[in-house]
Design an enzyme around this catalytic site. Structure first.
Site, mmCIF file in Angstrom:
data_model
loop_
_atom_site.group_PDB
_atom_site.id
_atom_site.type_symbol
_atom_site.label_atom_id
_atom_site.label_comp_id
_atom_site.label_asym_id
_atom_site.label_seq_id
_atom_site.Cartn_x
_atom_site.Cartn_y
_atom_site.Cartn_z
ATOM 1 N N HIS A 193 -11.520 -37.453 13.806
ATOM 2 C CA HIS A 193 -12.954 -37.133 13.956
ATOM 3 C C HIS A 193 -13.681 -37.092 12.616
ATOM 4 O O HIS A 193 -14.906 -37.057 12.581
ATOM 5 C CB HIS A 193 -13.104 -35.780 14.673
ATOM 6 C CG HIS A 193 -12.667 -35.840 16.104
ATOM 7 N ND1 HIS A 193 -13.541 -35.799 17.162
ATOM 8 C CD2 HIS A 193 -11.432 -35.990 16.662
ATOM 9 C CE1 HIS A 193 -12.877 -35.901 18.295
ATOM 10 N NE2 HIS A 193 -11.586 -36.008 18.019
ATOM 11 N N ASP B 196 -19.828 -37.230 6.160
ATOM 12 C CA ASP B 196 -19.653 -36.680 7.511
ATOM 13 C C ASP B 196 -18.996 -37.743 8.384
ATOM 14 O O ASP B 196 -19.368 -38.923 8.301
ATOM 15 C CB ASP B 196 -21.040 -36.328 8.090
ATOM 16 C CG ASP B 196 -20.984 -35.152 9.050
ATOM 17 O OD1 ASP B 196 -19.926 -34.941 9.654
ATOM 18 O OD2 ASP B 196 -22.008 -34.451 9.190
HETATM 19 O O1 F6P Z 1 -15.511 -32.155 12.662
HETATM 20 C C1 F6P Z 1 -14.197 -31.788 12.717
HETATM 21 C C2 F6P Z 1 -13.980 -30.480 13.458
HETATM 22 O O2 F6P Z 1 -12.601 -30.159 13.463
HETATM 23 C C3 F6P Z 1 -14.497 -30.548 14.881
HETATM 24 O O3 F6P Z 1 -13.577 -31.127 15.765
HETATM 25 C C4 F6P Z 1 -14.785 -29.104 15.167
HETATM 26 O O4 F6P Z 1 -15.752 -28.906 16.167
HETATM 27 C C5 F6P Z 1 -15.311 -28.604 13.836
HETATM 28 O O5 F6P Z 1 -14.700 -29.425 12.855
HETATM 29 C C6 F6P Z 1 -15.017 -27.128 13.595
HETATM 30 O O6 F6P Z 1 -13.665 -26.958 13.467
HETATM 31 P P1 F6P Z 1 -12.846 -25.614 13.487
HETATM 32 O O7 F6P Z 1 -13.772 -24.474 13.806
HETATM 33 O O8 F6P Z 1 -11.833 -25.790 14.562
HETATM 34 O O9 F6P Z 1 -12.234 -25.491 12.130
#
Ligand code: F6P
Length: 477
Positions: free
Chosen positions: A174, A382
């Site tokens: 992602h 990003d």
């Molecule tokens: O953008 C990467 C990501 O891991 C998303 O999948 C997730 O919504 C966001 O960052 C926040 O991640 P976390 O709170 O799990 O560290």
């Protein structure tokens, strides 16, 4: 991803023909004492994208509850089999906050901050990945497709393949995948690439991510590359790009509701009915360029190109990874800047920057998007940035201007935004002025094109395209 709570999810359009098992760091549900089941949907676009498909096909999800030392027995909710993986307090520190978010995260985002590379953290990352792989190996049906998500679980594909060569394994990253010059800094670089090459299909957000990964496999492991196929240790992995998106119809429907219209007009009134509302909505992350945008706003107030009596800025900064020092430093800097700008340019009862260090409900966010005349999405780097897509989907009035960093994955598709290099201070200031002063006709043409693009490439299309690619690689094998 925004912090939306998933509500009613539409049925999936296309379903996989084989059982599907998802593995992601977080489960699609989190503990919630207020609900009858004790669980509520987890925030985030991944859950919104995959839940309908999984529910309709009776799929399985393997992940962490988000709580330390929490390992409830597997259960079924909303037609989905949920298999929690336990993560201890120490592992949260070493695997999640440490290796994933203080090592990989900065490295994968242009090394915007110094990465910590620590052998104890690596051991914990390896251990947690192994736990995921063992769980998957134990539960995946014989002809399953196993779809692993994101940077926290890059070792899982090869670990799983060793135990279960019969299943099809896919991975989607992602976040950005860095160029080989940066990736090579990682002491465990070969193991990460080998981990991912356990896949039949490796997906990235952008073509550049796929190209960077392919170059790393070739240069670091001497893997053979033939077009989009990488061959290593006798196994083929197909590499591709699949830009993730949002549920356009859902956002549009929410934006059109009476409650949203009312809330939008209340927000405008509470902000002092300014002529222009500049808006930022981000997790409070140093990759997002929040400070930079505040500084650009301050410079324009100082030069008189923006008038504090006509403009306000609203910045929502969602709390995230608060135990990691780089995040604490970033928060201090942003809050110092907000204080400085407000001290200088606000009037009594009318702050010029409205700053919220909070997780807003999805309803509030959609209403805020509608209120925003100019949306500022200015990350230094990003993976995609779904806020940019949500802003376009919410602007059912066909108005509003998106200022978008060239360094967000969304810039590949949203070419009708005002694109800007966030490293260039003056260019960012000029982009803001261009957006504020843009004539209605041009605003409507650009917003119409942005909305068409997001409507055409929505999240269901993303899931369908990825699943079709998985089915096709499994047929090749
Ligand atoms: O953008 C990467 C990501 O891991 C998303 O999948 C997730 O919504 C966001 O960052 C926040 O991640 P976390 O709170 O799990 O560290």
């Amino acid at each position: 991803m925004t912090e939306a709570a998933t509500t009613d999810l539409a049925p999936a359009k296309g379903n996989p023909t084989r059982p599907i098992v998802i593995a992601a760091n977080r489960l699609p549900v989190m503990r919630d004492d207020e609900t009858e089941t004790g669980w509520s949907p987890s925030p985030g676009g991944l859950v919104r994208a995959l839940l309908p498909m999984l529910r309709d096909s009776g799929g399985t999800w393997v992940g962490w509850t988000g709580e330390a030392d929490d390992a409830p027995a597997p259960f079924t909710i909303d037609g989905i089999d949920v298999h929690p993986v336990e993560i201890s307090t120490e592992e949260i520190e070493l695997y999640y906050e440490g290796f994933s978010n203080d090592g990989l995260w900065p490295l994968y985002h242009d090394a915007l901050r110094e990465s910590t590379f620590d052998a104890h953290q690596w051991d914990a990352y390896h251990r947690v990945n192994e736990r995921f792989a063992i769980t998957l190996a134990n539960i995946a049906p014989p002809d399953a497709i196993v779809w692993v998500h994101d940077y926290q679980l890059q070792l899982v594909p090869a670990m799983l393949r060793r135990q279960r060569p019969d299943v099809t394994i896919a991975f989607f990253l992602h976040i950005p995948f860095p160029p080989v010059e940066l990736f090579s800094r990682l002491p465990w670089r070969d193991q990460i690439i080998e981990g991912l090459l356990g896949c039949d299909l490796v997906g990235f957000q952008r073509p550049i991510g796929a190209a960077n990964f392919t170059a790393c496999a070739h240069q670091l492991l001497d893997a053979k590359v033939d077009d989009d196929v990488i061959t290593h240790a006798g196994h083929d992995s197909v590499v591709g790009h699949f830009p993730i998106s949002i549920d356009f119809a859902e956002v549009e429907e929410m934006a059109a509701g009476r409650a949203t219209r009312k809330l939008t007009s209340q927000f405008r009134t509470r902000l002092g009915d300014p002529e222009v509302i500049l808006l930022g909505v981000d997790r409070l992350d140093y990759t997002k360029g929040i400070g930079l945008r505040l500084r650009a706003f301050a410079a324009l107030l100082e030069s008189g190109e923006l008038d504090a009596e006509r403009c306000v800025m609203v910045q929502v900064a969602t709390p995230t990874r608060e135990a990691v020092e780089h995040y604490q430093d970033e928060r201090h800097e942003i809050e110092r800047l907000v204080g400085e700008i407000n001290g200088r340019y606000s009037r009594i009862g009318l702050p010029v920057v409205h700053y919220l260090y909070q997780t807003l409900s999805y309803d509030d966010l959609i209403a805020l998007y509608r209120a925003g005349d100019v949306m500022l999405v200015t990350p230094f780097r990003d993976g995609m940035n779904l806020v940019a897509k949500e802003y376009a989907a919410a602007h059912i009035d066909g108005d509003g201007v998106l200022v978008l960093s060239e360094f967000a994955g969304a810039a590949d598709e949203l070419t009708d935004a005002v694109l800007v290099n966030p490293h260039d201070d003056r260019a960012l200031q000029e982009a803001i002025i261009t957006a504020v002063e843009m004539h209605r006709g041009e605003r409507r043409t650009r917003m119409g094109a942005l909305r068409d693009q997001v409507r055409r490439m929505d999240v269901q299309g993303w899931a369908d395209r990825f699943l079709a690619a998985m089915e096709s690689v499994s047929e090749r094998a």
